[in-house]
Design a protein around this motif. Structure first.
Motif, short mmCIF file in Angstrom:
data_model
loop_
_atom_site.label_atom_id
_atom_site.label_comp_id
_atom_site.label_asym_id
_atom_site.label_seq_id
_atom_site.Cartn_x
_atom_site.Cartn_y
_atom_site.Cartn_z
N CYS A 49 0.85 -1.18 0.00
CA CYS A 49 0.00 0.00 0.00
C CYS A 49 0.89 1.23 0.00
O CYS A 49 1.68 1.43 0.92
CB CYS A 49 -0.91 0.01 1.23
SG CYS A 49 -1.92 -1.48 1.39
N MET A 51 1.43 5.09 0.37
CA MET A 51 0.80 6.26 0.98
C MET A 51 1.78 7.42 0.95
O MET A 51 2.56 7.63 1.87
CB MET A 51 0.38 5.95 2.41
CG MET A 51 -0.58 4.78 2.53
SD MET A 51 -1.12 4.47 4.21
CE MET A 51 -2.13 5.91 4.50
N CYS A 58 -3.29 7.80 -3.31
CA CYS A 58 -2.72 6.55 -2.83
C CYS A 58 -3.36 5.40 -3.61
O CYS A 58 -4.42 5.56 -4.23
CB CYS A 58 -2.94 6.37 -1.33
SG CYS A 58 -4.66 6.25 -0.84
N PHE A 59 -2.69 4.25 -3.60
CA PHE A 59 -3.18 3.09 -4.33
C PHE A 59 -2.60 1.84 -3.69
O PHE A 59 -1.69 1.93 -2.86
CB PHE A 59 -2.78 3.16 -5.81
CG PHE A 59 -1.30 3.15 -6.06
CD1 PHE A 59 -0.64 1.97 -6.36
CD2 PHE A 59 -0.56 4.33 -6.00
CE1 PHE A 59 0.72 1.95 -6.59
CE2 PHE A 59 0.80 4.32 -6.23
CZ PHE A 59 1.45 3.14 -6.52
N ALA A 60 -3.12 0.69 -4.04
CA ALA A 60 -2.65 -0.58 -3.49
C ALA A 60 -2.31 -1.54 -4.61
O ALA A 60 -2.96 -1.55 -5.66
CB ALA A 60 -3.71 -1.20 -2.58
N ALA A 83 -8.03 1.03 2.22
CA ALA A 83 -8.53 1.96 1.19
C ALA A 83 -9.42 3.03 1.80
O ALA A 83 -9.44 4.18 1.34
CB ALA A 83 -9.29 1.19 0.12
N CYS A 86 -7.45 6.16 3.22
CA CYS A 86 -6.81 7.15 2.35
C CYS A 86 -7.57 7.40 1.06
O CYS A 86 -7.06 8.08 0.18
CB CYS A 86 -5.38 6.73 2.03
SG CYS A 86 -5.28 5.36 0.88
N ALA A 88 -8.38 5.33 -1.56
CA ALA A 88 -7.54 4.80 -2.64
C ALA A 88 -8.11 5.16 -4.00
O ALA A 88 -9.31 5.06 -4.26
CB ALA A 88 -7.41 3.29 -2.51
N PHE A 91 -6.46 0.32 -7.87
CA PHE A 91 -5.80 -0.89 -7.38
C PHE A 91 -5.11 -1.58 -8.55
O PHE A 91 -5.52 -1.45 -9.69
CB PHE A 91 -6.81 -1.83 -6.72
CG PHE A 91 -7.60 -1.19 -5.63
CD1 PHE A 91 -7.09 -1.08 -4.35
CD2 PHE A 91 -8.86 -0.66 -5.89
CE1 PHE A 91 -7.81 -0.46 -3.34
CE2 PHE A 91 -9.59 -0.04 -4.89
CZ PHE A 91 -9.06 0.06 -3.61
#
Length: 214
Positions: A49, A51, A58-60, A83, A86, A88, A91
């Motif tokens: 993840c 951040m 942000c993304f994962a 998620a 933040c 998200a 993904f």
């Protein structure tokens, strides 16, 4: 301006290379300083993840999200909590999405039961940029590309592709991002080094003309 490389190797011999290109305000020269969380799972699943200091982007990235329902559900549940913290933006899955031999066709129940239902949390209703791993390629991988036209979230139109230029508001201003995805699978009967020879010139051309560079 930055270029972020995230290269992930798996024991399945699948390699995925993701490049994110973005344009950030000069007042924040290194907005991608980040914390990376790894879920304490008991099988070969990986979640990273990102951040950055620039809040609002942000993304994962997840790979090998599990073979059985309980495993996949646990990964999805953890991702949904992260998620939510933040908001998200998107993904990424780095492959081996459907064990053990991919899917049979576009109507395969795994597409609904494994992806749509298990990752059905409200916080995960964002674009998913998907590449295929060794297990996915053992099945009808063209159906997984075609699923892009069926699902509202699944983005995997071909063996290599780009995302549109994405814009996110952050605490330091506007952020533009573009994701470039290509896949190789050493030893896979349907993919070989010749595919990589095609993808590298394509990648150079895409980077050259990416609007996210400006």
């Amino acid at each position: 301006f930055f270029v972020l490389f995230s290269m992930i190797f798996f024991l399945s011999t699948t390699m995925c290379l993701f490049l994110i290109v973005g344009n950030f305000p000069s007042s924040q020269p290194r907005p991608l300083s980040h914390s990376t969380e790894h879920c304490p799972l008991q099988w070969n699943a990986n979640i990273s993840c990102w951040m950055p200091r620039a809040k609002g982007f942000c993304f994962a990235v997840v790979g090998d999200w599990g073979e059985y329902k309980a495993q996949v559900r646990s990964v999805a549940f953890r991702m949904s909590h992260w998620a939510a913290r933040c908001s998200a933006m998107f993904f990424v899955s780095t492959g081996d999405n459907f064990y053990k031999v991919g899917v049979r066709n576009l109507g395969d129940r795994q597409l609904k039961r494994t992806f749509e239902e298990q990752f059905g949390f409200a916080e995960l209703q964002r674009p998913w940029f998907i590449t295929l791993g060794q297990h996915d390629l053992m099945g009808n991988y063209t159906a997984l590309w075609q699923y892009t036209n069926v699902s509202s979230r699944w983005r995997s139109p071909s063996a290599f592709f780009t995302s549109p230029v994405l814009t996110a508001a952050s605490n330091v201003g506007s952020t533009t991002v573009q994701l470039f995805v290509f896949t190789t699978c050493s030893g896979c009967r349907f993919f070989n080094d010749r595919l990589l020879e095609v993808q590298v010139p394509w990648l150079k051309e895409q980077l050259l003309h990416s609007k996210a560079e400006r």
